[in-house]
Enzyme design. Structure first.
Site: not given
Ligand SMILES: Cc1ncc(COP(=O)(O)O)c(C=O)c1O
Length: 419
Positions: A136, A239
């Site tokens: 991500h 999530k």
């Molecule tokens: C694998 C992964 N890492 C990091 C994130 C970032 O999470 P957040 O936006 O809650 O900080 C996400 C969000 O979609 C994710 O799916």
């Protein structure tokens, strides 16, 4: 294609009954464009059970006060609730001690914290930071910023066409210059479950620490940071059926002790003069300012909720749903699944010949089916797979086979419109 199923740690109560579970989530009981809502965008954010909503409302109605500093009853209650949630998060990830659990806004903040504290101290010119091709953006950009500042190099473990990491390449890319490895536990765009235990072993054999981005693993898999032996683990409350704006950074105590604070302000200090500040002990050193107290309490309630479900039953249900969805959607004409890793969970990404994913998303929305379409904050991954975007249906424990049937019916409608 199976969900890896480590043994659940806690003995559990009632069997997993999805119909009953759905009653815990008030938002699911509604219509969109006159159709029953089918919510399949859980990788973006999950819905909240009544228990989480009630915990937040209850806090504001009865206990609202600032923590750690008040001498009055409400502040003591708020502090107790906040710290008891920390204990629950510790048990949820099986950390050894509460002080290894730092409350942050979410995975993004947790990774930035590590990059800007541990990273700044340990990564220098000519060093390397190792990530993977399926990260991500939250697990790419913070490291890119660090590498840019330090004159270090970001290196990337490739994936194969199914969406599995090429582990031989990982071994090759772990060099004497590697200072940290940062890898997703589960890919948000493909659902691939990465072999994080093996990655940690390979990195540790060379003395390299590992951060695991658990944003997509926390709602689906048991998490055991001591078994993984990872150095850092991150997750986001929203999530995993908790509130937005709250998450945790787990860090091994000796790492956290050695890291400078991320932000300065109230609560992170032991004493301040204009000449010098002594920092507070762990974990408060990293929790500057008034934290998201209601969010922490809501996240504690989410952990209680998840832990109160039969873990084996829940995972078997999710595994069944993914297999069912893979058959149903993968069997439709002009549809190609993107991401068919050997170990995967709860994400079905696909493209349809001659139809842009955004059009798929828009038509499904009119049928009451919520999915995501786009690059899923994983643009380099999309480029590697040769697509601009995918349509993504992502599952949660409250989804049913009927939800998948509605998705497939909606996709048949898309095929009609774009004949
Ligand atoms: C694998 C992964 N890492 C990091 C994130 C970032 O999470 P957040 O936006 O809650 O900080 C996400 C969000 O979609 C994710 O799916």
């Amino acid at each position: 294609m199976t969900v890896a199923r480590p043994a659940a740690r806690t003995a559990k109560t009632a069997p997993f009954e999805v119909r009953r579970i759905r009653e815990d989530f008030p938002i699911l009981n509604q219509k969109v464009f006159g159709k029953p809502l089918v919510y399949l965008d859980n990788a973006a954010t999950s819905q909240k059970p009544r228990a989480v909503i009630d915990a937040i409302v209850g806090f504001y109605e009865h206990d609202n006060a600032n923590i750690h500093r008040g001498l009055h009853a409400l502040s003591e209650r708020a502090t107790a609730a906040y710290e008891s949630a920390r204990g629950r998060l510790r048990r949820f990830v099986n950390a050894a001690q509460d002080r290894e659990i730092v409350f942050v806004r979410g995975t993004t903040e947790a990774i930035n914290l590590v990059a800007q504290t541990y990273g700044r101290a340990h990564v220098g010119a000519g060093d390397e930071v190792l990530i993977t091709a399926l990260e991500h953006h939250s697990n790419i950009v913070p490291w890119q910023i660090l590498c840019g500042e330090k004159g270090a190099r970001l290196r990337v473990v490739p994936i194969d066409d199914r969406g599995d990491l090429v582990l031989d390449e990982l071994e090759r890319l772990l060099t004497p210059k590697t200072r940290i490895v940062s890898v997703a536990h589960v890919s948000n765009a493909l659902g691939t479950i990465n072999p994080v235990r093996r990655i940690v072993e390979a990195a540790h054999a060379r003395g390299i620490p590992v951060l695991v981005d658990g944003a997509q693993a926390a709602p689906h898999l048991p998490i055991d940071v001591r078994d993984l032996d990872c150095d850092f683990y991150t997750l986001s409350g929203h999530k995993m059926f908790g509130p937005t704006g709250i998450g945790i950074l787990y860090g091994k105590e000796h790492h956290l002790e050695g890291m400078p604070p991320y932000q300065g302000g109230g609560d992170m200090i032991a004493s301040v003069t204009f000449e010098k500040t002594e920092y507070n002990r762990l974990p408060y050193k990293f929790e500057a300012g008034t934290p998201h107290i209601a969010g922490v309490i809501g996240l504690g309630a989410a952990v209680d909720y998840l832990s109160g479900l039969d873990a084996g039953g829940r995972m078997a249900h999710e595994e069944d749903l993914l297999a069912y969805a893979t058959d149903k959607v993968g069997g439709l004409p002009r549809v190609r699944l993107v991401g068919t890793a050997r170990e995967k969970t709860s994400v079905l990404s696909f493209v349809m010949d001659g139809v842009h994913p955004h059009d798929i998303g828009t038509i499904l929305d009119r049928e009451g089916v919520a999915i995501r379409a786009g690059h899923h904050c994983a643009q380099p991954l999309m480029e590697r797979l040769g697509v601009d975007a995918t349509a993504r249906a992502s599952l949660a424990l409250y989804n049913t086979r009927e939800d998948i049937d509605a998705l497939a019916a909606g996709l048949r409608r898309v095929l009609e419109v774009f004949r």
